[in-house]
Design a protein around this motif. Structure first.
Motif, PDB file in Angstrom:
ATOM      1  N   SER A  93      14.584 -31.951  12.141  1.00  0.00           N
ATOM      2  CA  SER A  93      15.330 -31.264  13.190  1.00  0.00           C
ATOM      3  C   SER A  93      16.001 -30.030  12.616  1.00  0.00           C
ATOM      4  O   SER A  93      16.496 -30.047  11.493  1.00  0.00           O
ATOM      5  CB  SER A  93      16.421 -32.169  13.768  1.00  0.00           C
ATOM      6  N   LEU A  94      16.038 -28.979  13.427  1.00  0.00           N
ATOM      7  CA  LEU A  94      16.787 -27.783  13.069  1.00  0.00           C
ATOM      8  C   LEU A  94      18.139 -27.838  13.756  1.00  0.00           C
ATOM      9  O   LEU A  94      18.220 -28.096  14.950  1.00  0.00           O
ATOM     10  CB  LEU A  94      16.055 -26.520  13.524  1.00  0.00           C
ATOM     11  N   ARG A  95      19.178 -27.612  13.007  1.00  0.00           N
ATOM     12  CA  ARG A  95      20.532 -27.567  13.549  1.00  0.00           C
ATOM     13  C   ARG A  95      21.033 -26.147  13.485  1.00  0.00           C
ATOM     14  O   ARG A  95      21.317 -25.630  12.395  1.00  0.00           O
ATOM     15  CB  ARG A  95      21.472 -28.477  12.742  1.00  0.00           C
ATOM     16  N   ARG A  96      21.106 -25.501  14.633  1.00  0.00           N
ATOM     17  CA  ARG A  96      21.592 -24.125  14.746  1.00  0.00           C
ATOM     18  C   ARG A  96      20.888 -23.188  13.772  1.00  0.00           C
ATOM     19  O   ARG A  96      21.478 -22.236  13.283  1.00  0.00           O
ATOM     20  CB  ARG A  96      23.103 -24.071  14.551  1.00  0.00           C
ATOM     21  N   HIS A  97      19.656 -23.493  13.459  1.00  0.00           N
ATOM     22  CA  HIS A  97      18.802 -22.695  12.561  1.00  0.00           C
ATOM     23  C   HIS A  97      19.422 -22.498  11.174  1.00  0.00           C
ATOM     24  O   HIS A  97      18.925 -21.718  10.382  1.00  0.00           O
ATOM     25  CB  HIS A  97      18.448 -21.346  13.191  1.00  0.00           C
ATOM     26  N   ALA A  98      20.508 -23.187  10.872  1.00  0.00           N
ATOM     27  CA  ALA A  98      21.137 -23.063   9.555  1.00  0.00           C
ATOM     28  C   ALA A  98      20.855 -24.280   8.675  1.00  0.00           C
ATOM     29  O   ALA A  98      21.004 -24.209   7.466  1.00  0.00           O
ATOM     30  CB  ALA A  98      22.648 -22.876   9.694  1.00  0.00           C
ATOM     31  N   HIS A  99      20.453 -25.392   9.300  1.00  0.00           N
ATOM     32  CA  HIS A  99      20.216 -26.620   8.545  1.00  0.00           C
ATOM     33  C   HIS A  99      18.964 -27.323   9.046  1.00  0.00           C
ATOM     34  O   HIS A  99      18.711 -27.373  10.247  1.00  0.00           O
ATOM     35  CB  HIS A  99      21.402 -27.580   8.672  1.00  0.00           C
ATOM     36  N   LEU A 100      18.242 -27.873   8.095  1.00  0.00           N
ATOM     37  CA  LEU A 100      17.104 -28.730   8.381  1.00  0.00           C
ATOM     38  C   LEU A 100      17.555 -30.160   8.098  1.00  0.00           C
ATOM     39  O   LEU A 100      18.025 -30.454   6.999  1.00  0.00           O
ATOM     40  CB  LEU A 100      15.924 -28.366   7.475  1.00  0.00           C
ATOM     41  N   VAL A 101      17.436 -31.021   9.093  1.00  0.00           N
ATOM     42  CA  VAL A 101      17.796 -32.421   8.910  1.00  0.00           C
ATOM     43  C   VAL A 101      16.503 -33.224   8.799  1.00  0.00           C
ATOM     44  O   VAL A 101      15.657 -33.188   9.697  1.00  0.00           O
ATOM     45  CB  VAL A 101      18.670 -32.958  10.062  1.00  0.00           C
ATOM     46  N   CYS A 102      16.355 -33.927   7.683  1.00  0.00           N
ATOM     47  CA  CYS A 102      15.228 -34.818   7.438  1.00  0.00           C
ATOM     48  C   CYS A 102      15.760 -36.236   7.595  1.00  0.00           C
ATOM     49  O   CYS A 102      16.714 -36.605   6.901  1.00  0.00           O
ATOM     50  CB  CYS A 102      14.683 -34.639   6.032  1.00  0.00           C
ATOM     51  N   SER A 103      15.174 -37.019   8.493  1.00  0.00           N
ATOM     52  CA  SER A 103      15.669 -38.379   8.684  1.00  0.00           C
ATOM     53  C   SER A 103      14.518 -39.360   8.764  1.00  0.00           C
ATOM     54  O   SER A 103      13.442 -39.039   9.254  1.00  0.00           O
ATOM     55  CB  SER A 103      16.549 -38.470   9.935  1.00  0.00           C
ATOM     56  N   VAL A 104      14.772 -40.561   8.261  1.00  0.00           N
ATOM     57  CA  VAL A 104      13.798 -41.643   8.289  1.00  0.00           C
ATOM     58  C   VAL A 104      14.481 -42.867   8.880  1.00  0.00           C
ATOM     59  O   VAL A 104      15.543 -43.288   8.401  1.00  0.00           O
ATOM     60  CB  VAL A 104      13.246 -41.946   6.879  1.00  0.00           C
ATOM     61  N   SER A 105      13.888 -43.412   9.930  1.00  0.00           N
ATOM     62  CA  SER A 105      14.405 -44.618  10.572  1.00  0.00           C
ATOM     63  C   SER A 105      13.492 -45.781  10.217  1.00  0.00           C
ATOM     64  O   SER A 105      12.266 -45.644  10.218  1.00  0.00           O
ATOM     65  CB  SER A 105      14.454 -44.447  12.091  1.00  0.00           C
ATOM     66  N   ASP A 106      14.102 -46.923   9.913  1.00  0.00           N
ATOM     67  CA  ASP A 106      13.332 -48.108   9.548  1.00  0.00           C
ATOM     68  C   ASP A 106      13.956 -49.337  10.195  1.00  0.00           C
ATOM     69  O   ASP A 106      15.057 -49.266  10.723  1.00  0.00           O
ATOM     70  CB  ASP A 106      13.239 -48.243   8.021  1.00  0.00           C
ATOM     71  N   PRO A 107      13.283 -50.485  10.160  1.00  0.00           N
ATOM     72  CA  PRO A 107      13.755 -51.675  10.864  1.00  0.00           C
ATOM     73  C   PRO A 107      14.841 -52.483  10.150  1.00  0.00           C
ATOM     74  O   PRO A 107      15.323 -53.464  10.694  1.00  0.00           O
ATOM     75  CB  PRO A 107      12.487 -52.512  11.019  1.00  0.00           C
ATOM     76  N   SER A 108      15.238 -52.090   8.966  1.00  0.00           N
ATOM     77  CA  SER A 108      16.206 -52.877   8.208  1.00  0.00           C
ATOM     78  C   SER A 108      17.647 -52.517   8.580  1.00  0.00           C
ATOM     79  O   SER A 108      17.983 -51.347   8.754  1.00  0.00           O
ATOM     80  CB  SER A 108      16.017 -52.648   6.713  1.00  0.00           C
TER      81      SER A 108
END
Length: 160
Positions: A93-108
């Motif tokens: 995800s881009l946040r206000r074009h100043a930050h890239l957010v990398c996220s991983v969701s898992d079942p734990s």
């Protein structure tokens, strides 16, 4: 991990500021995730973020596969389910074009544990240290009814 096709188009869901890839298992998923990161960052004209984003995503996915999938209950096994059937989501995800957010969701439901060892010969425990070093912020949030999302925020400004 293998990419799991979605009901209609088998392409990842993408918007101008967000891209999502559903992964299941461990066999080919990390390579597919790296390709997804490269394509997404190229489309967003953020190729300069590639090396850090690829490293962070690889570490986040490795942690999900190594730790989170081992805690999933499997009725036929006392050890938990195999990593190849665990559902994992990757989101950029881009946040206000100043930050890239990398996220991983898992079942734990188990939170990530930051290692408190400084032994340079430890075989494990470097992933979150690497994420911490490359990101401005990182953390995790619980998902309901189960699971968690571990995320890292990277600056998008070109450091050249």
């Amino acid at each position: 991990m293998t990419a799991t096709p979605e009901p209609h188009p088998a392409t990842p869901r993408t918007s101008p500021r967000s891209a999502v890839l559903r992964l299941a298992g461990a066999e080919r998923g990390c390579g597919q995730a790296r390709d997804f990161v490269r394509r997404t960052l190229t489309g967003w004209e953020l190729d300069h973020c590639g090396p850090d984003a690829l490293t962070v995503v690889t570490e986040l996915l490795a942690n999900a596969v190594l730790h989170a999938t081992a805690h999933r209950p499997d009725p036929g096994s006392a050890r938990g389910s195999a990593p190849d059937d665990a559902e994992i989501w990757l989101r950029l995800s881009l946040r206000r074009h100043a930050h890239l957010v990398c996220s991983v969701s898992d079942p734990s439901d188990h939170p990530p544990v930051y290692p408190h060892t400084s032994d340079p010969f430890d075989e494990h425990g470097r992933g979150l240290r690497i994420i911490d070093a490359l990101s401005e912020h990182w953390g995790w949030t619980r998902r309901h009814p189960m699971g968690k999302t571990v995320w890292a925020m990277l600056p998008t400004a070109d450091r050249a």
